[in-house]
Design a protein around this motif. Structure first.
Motif, PDB file in Angstrom:
ATOM      1  N   PHE A 237      43.188  32.409  31.736  1.00 17.28           N
ATOM      2  CA  PHE A 237      44.141  31.394  32.185  1.00 17.28           C
ATOM      3  C   PHE A 237      44.070  30.098  31.385  1.00 17.28           C
ATOM      4  O   PHE A 237      45.097  29.553  30.971  1.00 17.28           O
ATOM      5  N   SER A 238      42.870  29.577  31.149  1.00 16.43           N
ATOM      6  CA  SER A 238      42.732  28.289  30.472  1.00 16.43           C
ATOM      7  C   SER A 238      42.565  28.406  28.963  1.00 16.43           C
ATOM      8  O   SER A 238      42.489  27.392  28.271  1.00 16.43           O
ATOM      9  N   ALA A 239      42.523  29.633  28.441  1.00 18.07           N
ATOM     10  CA  ALA A 239      42.401  29.839  27.000  1.00 18.07           C
ATOM     11  C   ALA A 239      43.701  30.300  26.361  1.00 18.07           C
ATOM     12  O   ALA A 239      43.811  30.343  25.128  1.00 18.07           O
ATOM     13  N   ASP A 240      44.687  30.658  27.202  1.00 15.10           N
ATOM     14  CA  ASP A 240      45.979  31.160  26.700  1.00 15.10           C
ATOM     15  C   ASP A 240      45.793  32.386  25.811  1.00 15.10           C
ATOM     16  O   ASP A 240      46.435  32.533  24.771  1.00 15.10           O
ATOM     17  N   THR A 241      44.901  33.267  26.248  1.00 16.08           N
ATOM     18  CA  THR A 241      44.611  34.475  25.481  1.00 16.08           C
ATOM     19  C   THR A 241      44.447  35.682  26.402  1.00 16.08           C
ATOM     20  O   THR A 241      44.325  35.543  27.618  1.00 16.08           O
ATOM     21  N   VAL A 242      44.419  36.852  25.777  1.00  9.33           N
ATOM     22  CA  VAL A 242      44.059  38.107  26.445  1.00  9.33           C
ATOM     23  C   VAL A 242      42.867  38.700  25.707  1.00  9.33           C
ATOM     24  O   VAL A 242      42.899  38.871  24.481  1.00  9.33           O
ATOM     25  N   SER A 243      41.801  38.989  26.450  1.00  2.00           N
ATOM     26  CA  SER A 243      40.646  39.683  25.888  1.00  2.00           C
ATOM     27  C   SER A 243      40.842  41.187  26.045  1.00  2.00           C
ATOM     28  O   SER A 243      41.220  41.655  27.120  1.00  2.00           O
ATOM     29  N   VAL A 244      40.571  41.927  24.980  1.00  2.98           N
ATOM     30  CA  VAL A 244      40.669  43.386  25.008  1.00  2.98           C
ATOM     31  C   VAL A 244      39.256  43.961  24.953  1.00  2.98           C
ATOM     32  O   VAL A 244      38.534  43.745  23.975  1.00  2.98           O
ATOM     33  N   ILE A 245      38.866  44.645  26.021  1.00  4.54           N
ATOM     34  CA  ILE A 245      37.521  45.213  26.135  1.00  4.54           C
ATOM     35  C   ILE A 245      37.560  46.699  25.792  1.00  4.54           C
ATOM     36  O   ILE A 245      38.397  47.445  26.304  1.00  4.54           O
ATOM     37  N   LYS A 246      36.648  47.128  24.929  1.00  2.00           N
ATOM     38  CA  LYS A 246      36.463  48.547  24.639  1.00  2.00           C
ATOM     39  C   LYS A 246      35.508  49.104  25.687  1.00  2.00           C
ATOM     40  O   LYS A 246      34.367  48.645  25.820  1.00  2.00           O
ATOM     41  N   THR A 247      35.964  50.090  26.453  1.00  2.00           N
ATOM     42  CA  THR A 247      35.206  50.497  27.640  1.00  2.00           C
ATOM     43  C   THR A 247      33.947  51.296  27.335  1.00  2.00           C
ATOM     44  O   THR A 247      33.020  51.293  28.147  1.00  2.00           O
ATOM     45  N   ASN A 248      33.873  51.974  26.201  1.00  3.42           N
ATOM     46  CA  ASN A 248      32.670  52.768  25.955  1.00  3.42           C
ATOM     47  C   ASN A 248      31.507  51.924  25.457  1.00  3.42           C
ATOM     48  O   ASN A 248      30.363  52.390  25.424  1.00  3.42           O
ATOM     49  N   THR A 249      31.776  50.654  25.110  1.00  6.78           N
ATOM     50  CA  THR A 249      30.702  49.740  24.716  1.00  6.78           C
ATOM     51  C   THR A 249      30.660  48.488  25.574  1.00  6.78           C
ATOM     52  O   THR A 249      29.713  47.700  25.473  1.00  6.78           O
ATOM     53  N   ASN A 250      31.686  48.297  26.425  1.00  6.60           N
ATOM     54  CA  ASN A 250      31.796  47.086  27.245  1.00  6.60           C
ATOM     55  C   ASN A 250      31.676  45.818  26.402  1.00  6.60           C
ATOM     56  O   ASN A 250      30.937  44.884  26.726  1.00  6.60           O
ATOM     57  N   THR A 251      32.429  45.806  25.309  1.00 10.46           N
ATOM     58  CA  THR A 251      32.474  44.639  24.430  1.00 10.46           C
ATOM     59  C   THR A 251      33.928  44.260  24.148  1.00 10.46           C
ATOM     60  O   THR A 251      34.818  45.125  24.154  1.00 10.46           O
ATOM     61  N   VAL A 252      34.157  42.969  23.900  1.00  8.10           N
ATOM     62  CA  VAL A 252      35.488  42.497  23.540  1.00  8.10           C
ATOM     63  C   VAL A 252      35.737  42.804  22.066  1.00  8.10           C
ATOM     64  O   VAL A 252      34.989  42.357  21.186  1.00  8.10           O
ATOM     65  N   VAL A 253      36.793  43.570  21.793  1.00  8.59           N
ATOM     66  CA  VAL A 253      37.093  43.978  20.421  1.00  8.59           C
ATOM     67  C   VAL A 253      38.304  43.255  19.856  1.00  8.59           C
ATOM     68  O   VAL A 253      38.587  43.355  18.654  1.00  8.59           O
ATOM     69  N   ALA A 254      39.029  42.499  20.691  1.00  6.28           N
ATOM     70  CA  ALA A 254      40.169  41.718  20.204  1.00  6.28           C
ATOM     71  C   ALA A 254      40.465  40.597  21.188  1.00  6.28           C
ATOM     72  O   ALA A 254      40.217  40.731  22.390  1.00  6.28           O
TER      73      ALA A 254
END
Length: 370
Positions: free
Chosen positions: A131-148
């Motif tokens: 909400f306050s960053a004006d972004t969308v985080s994309v999480i890769k589920t098999n590593t539980n890390t943000v990839v984009a």
């Protein structure tokens, strides 16, 4: 039109963030690991309790309460039913719940004030609005890390992934727009003007329509996804927030936070065909996989209303935690199926992904033979 509920919430959240920054959060007793029977469950985020209530939909009772992060806002369940993803607004994380044990198995840092969350149809990606960053985080589920991290519009709240997996739709509440993300490139390919303060979003099962609640306009904008244009504007109740489409695509359910009602839209005509009284300040709504029930969180009543979709009446009211917001429904698979790691360490990896691999679950929670 009254906006006191949302204004008060924003003030409370801001105050809460100050407290969180300076003081320890209230202690919540650890939830012991326990297997739950396979079956259909509704997951409800309790914002002020820092927990998720897990409702057994066969009995409409809370089976387990799961401690998560600070200020849980929204929740989404993976298509194979093995994971629930919870956005924690006050600590900028996503809690990953193993639905078989109802315990948090990972905590993923994302952007500032995460709100909306959605899982891709193949279960490989989770999309989170910051909400306050004006972004969308994309999480890769098999590593539980943000990839984009995808820049979108001002103050994003809701997100939904199309069932065909090609697009993610994000409501930008401060810009009165919807950002359309192409999922294979994680880029915004269109920006669609909608009504004032867009809040929630849901996509039809055939991926041809997106339904957006316009909080300050008391309407729902219907987007034709092939052209990214608004093809209808549907008047609903006061301060609409959550929206969900039935599995057969014939109805859209909209929570009206300041009217204490749910509007039922017939999608063929884009007209409201029923208005259902529910609890105080309904926030979100989710429809069961068989389409027979809709579950509505009542933020100011600390309850969930269960709607019989055939009669458009409330057939149960379930007490949950303090200030319930998000709700999602998932089917926990039978033991030994929908596996997450094939015997390896638990990274939240979806199962085989092949159609028909998991044994079906009966209404009573029993598993049929493989």
């Amino acid at each position: 039109m009254r906006r006191s509920w949302w204004d008060g919430l924003l003030r409370a959240v801001v105050a809460g963030l100050v407290v969180v920054a300076g003081l320890a959060l209230p202690m919540v007793a650890p939830q012991p690991a326990q297997a739950v029977p396979p079956g259909t469950y509704a997951y409800v985020t309790n914002f002020n309790a820092h927990t998720v209530s897990v409702i057994n939909t066969a009995t409409n009772t809370v089976a387990v309460t799961v401690p998560v992060g600070a200020g849980p806002w929204e929740v989404a369940v993976s298509p194979n039913g093995t994971r629930a993803y919870v956005t924690n607004r006050a600590d900028d994380t996503v809690s990953v719940i193993n639905t078989a044990t109802d315990t948090v198995v990972a905590t993923v840092p994302v952007g500032l004030e995460p709100l909306g969350v959605a899982v891709s149809r193949d279960g490989t990606r989770v999309y989170v609005t910051n909400f306050s960053a004006d972004t969308v985080s994309v999480i890769k589920t098999n590593t539980n890390t943000v990839v984009a991290t995808v820049p979108v519009g001002d103050a994003p709240i809701g997100v939904a992934v199309s069932p065909n997996g090609t697009r993610a739709y994000v409501t930008n509440s401060g810009a009165d727009t919807v950002s359309v993300i192409k999922t294979n490139t994680n880029t915004v390919v269109a920006t669609v003007p909608v009504g004032a303060f867009p809040f929630g979003v849901a996509v039809s099962p055939n991926s041809t329509r997106a339904y957006v609640t316009d909080f300050n306009a008391d309407t729902v904008s219907v987007i034709r996804t092939a052209t990214n244009t608004v093809v209808a504007t549907v008047p609903v109740g006061d301060a609409p927030q959550g929206v969900a489409v039935s599995p057969n695509g014939t109805r859209a359910y909209v929570t009206n936070a300041d009217a204490d009602t749910v509007s039922v839209i017939k999608t063929a005509t884009n007209a409201v065909v029923a208005t259902i009284p529910v609890g105080d300040a309904p926030r979100e709504v989710a429809v069961s996989p068989n389409g027979t029930r809709a579950y509505v969180t009542n933020a100011n009543a600390d309850t969930v209303s269960v709607i019989n979709t055939a009669t458009n009446t409330v057939v149960a009211t379930i007490p949950v935690g303090d200030l319930p917001f998000g709700v999602a429904i998932g089917v926990v698979p039978c033991p030994g199926h929908g596996k997450t790691g094939h015997g390896k360490s638990d990274h939240g990896k979806p199962g085989h992904g092949k159609s028909g691999h998991d044994r079906p679950t009966t209404a009573t929670g029993n598993c049929t033979p493989a």
